[in-house]
Design a protein around this motif. Structure first.
Motif, short mmCIF file in Angstrom:
data_model
loop_
_atom_site.label_atom_id
_atom_site.label_comp_id
_atom_site.label_asym_id
_atom_site.label_seq_id
_atom_site.Cartn_x
_atom_site.Cartn_y
_atom_site.Cartn_z
N PRO A 107 28.52 -5.17 34.34
CA PRO A 107 28.76 -5.91 33.10
C PRO A 107 29.93 -5.32 32.31
O PRO A 107 30.06 -4.10 32.19
N GLY B 137 19.15 -1.13 36.91
CA GLY B 137 20.47 -1.22 36.30
C GLY B 137 21.47 -0.22 36.84
O GLY B 137 22.66 -0.31 36.56
N VAL C 165 25.32 -0.20 27.63
CA VAL C 165 25.20 -1.54 27.05
C VAL C 165 26.17 -1.66 25.89
O VAL C 165 26.29 -0.74 25.07
N GLN D 122 27.12 -7.69 24.42
CA GLN D 122 26.34 -8.23 25.53
C GLN D 122 24.99 -8.76 25.06
O GLN D 122 24.48 -9.75 25.59
N HIS E 178 19.84 -9.21 33.94
CA HIS E 178 21.28 -9.14 33.71
C HIS E 178 21.81 -7.74 33.39
O HIS E 178 22.96 -7.43 33.69
N LEU E 179 20.98 -6.90 32.78
CA LEU E 179 21.42 -5.55 32.41
C LEU E 179 20.65 -4.46 33.13
O LEU E 179 21.08 -3.30 33.15
#
Length: 416
Positions: A90, A135, A336, A340, A401-402
């Motif tokens: 990401p 992750g 993170v 996001q 997603h993370l």
């Protein structure tokens, strides 16, 4: 040492090697990567203008935003047919960061990871167990490959609960654990619940990655598991884990400066700082083929110590990571960016973005994202199941997603 000819190289010889490799990297980046050719042209520079290592300061820095803007393959210096692995993570925008590897790149990384394990005291006689969160899938794969390359026996990461992981650790006679500080602390609480003592394990050491390790947390884990701890530093954009590693002297991270050139810059002025001064770590790749990076801004605040280490290595050492220059934060070792969070919520809720707040909390050693959502008219429902379903969908979306655990709390919107 794994490679004493490089890890304990004379400083003058190392600088000559760095300069030779730097000039080769700049020439390749200028010829093969449009982004770097445009950047250097804008500054009126050519690769041959960099005649000394200190001349590197004349070049502009590369940022994560630059990588996102050149999505997906704009930063690759070789044709796609030469790429054998493509890794994404990401980014700080809606575009992920994409890194490519050639076969020589992967071979190099295996050797650097073997350096890391050797410095940590791991040998081919060890049984190495991996417990890493989803992750960190890219790191998990690389770290396992490095241990296998060293010749150790590897127990791959699995989707087991922590009690089962401890059963495997005991029954398979794991001698080395590779995990994050957060998970290591949690294992202590699970051991206490199971009435499992360190004496029942064969564990001798742990390699803790992906997050800083405060001294008090280190003591807690060492005493609780009765082991020795090694640590490592890495960032996904610069090949991942193993960029720098601790040794038995535990006096900082030995930076693999024969393959990556580190600088410390003043976060405000961008000027290089003297050894020992704290600033932002900036990294230039010296030998990577597919994905050369010139003065990549890591965002990490640290310092450099060029003095030889008591272990005999002469590689420059990174000090502790003291913080960030940007808004990126860590949840259990997974980076993170605040943007996001809003972007994922908006995507999940069909373009609607409610008011929210967040923080990182810890329970039984494990870190999680505590997310408070304000229930407005579009989210409101008088059915408890609907609200519970909303919380579940947010938790699942953030995990997918993370790769982070999220605890969602719905808050009533104040009436004005």
């Amino acid at each position: 040492m794994r490679q004493p000819q490089f890890e304990a190289m004379n400083r003058e010889e190392l600088e000559l090697l760095q300069l030779e490799r730097l000039q080769s990297t700049l020439t390749r980046a200028y010829r093969q990567v449009k982004f770097y050719r445009r950047r250097l042209d804008e500054h009126g520079l050519k690769p041959e203008d960099i005649r000394e290592l200190r001349d590197l300061a004349r070049l502009p820095c590369t940022t994560r935003e630059d990588l996102s803007e050149n999505y997906p393959y704009g930063m690759f210096a070789v044709p796609l047919r030469d790429i054998v692995r493509i890794v994404s993570s990401p980014g700080t925008t809606d575009r992920p960061l994409v890194v490519g590897y050639t076969s020589p790149d992967l071979k190099l990384w295996q050797e650097l990871l073997a350096r890391l394990y050797t410095a940590a005291g791991v040998t081919r006689d060890d049984i190495v167990q991996f417990i890493l969160p989803p992750g960190l899938a890219n790191w998990r794969r690389d770290l396992m490959a490095g241990a296998e390359y060293l010749g150790a026996s590897v127990i791959p990461a699995a989707s087991l609960n922590f009690a089962k992981e401890l059963m495997v650790m005991r029954d398979y006679k794991t001698s080395v654990l590779v995990t994050t500080p957060s998970i290591a602390r949690h294992l202590l609480t699970v051991m206490d619940r199971l009435d499992l003592t360190p004496a029942e394990l064969s564990l001798k050491r742990a390699l803790l990655v992906a997050a800083p390790l405060p001294s008090q947390v280190r003591r807690e884990i060492e005493e609780g598991l009765q082991i020795k701890i090694a640590t490592a530093y890495g960032i996904t954009e610069v090949m991942g884990p193993g960029l720098a590693f601790s040794c038995e002297a535990d006096a900082g991270f030995h930076f693999s400066a024969d393959h990556f050139y580190p600088e410390i810059l003043d976060p405000q002025t961008g000027r290089p700082l003297d050894p020992g001064a704290e600033g932002e770590l900036v990294i230039t790749t010296l030998t990577t083929v597919a994905f050369p990076l010139v003065r990549f801004k890591s965002g990490d605040l640290t310092s450099l110590n060029p003095e030889p280490c008591a272990c005999g290595r002469t590689l420059v050492r990174l000090g502790p990571i003291r913080g960030r220059t940007d808004a990126i934060f860590s949840v259990g070792g997974i980076k993170v960016h605040p943007d996001q969070i809003g972007r994922l919520l908006k995507d999940l809720l069909g373009g609607h973005l409610p008011r929210f707040s967040y923080g990182v909390q810890t329970e039984a050693g494990l870190e999680f994202l505590a997310l408070d959502l304000r229930v407005d008219e579009q989210l409101f429902s008088d059915e408890i199941k609907a609200l519970e379903g909303l919380c579940y969908r947010v938790r699942r979306y953030f995990l997918d997603h993370l790769g982070i655990q999220t605890r969602v709390t719905l808050k009533e919107t104040a009436v004005s």
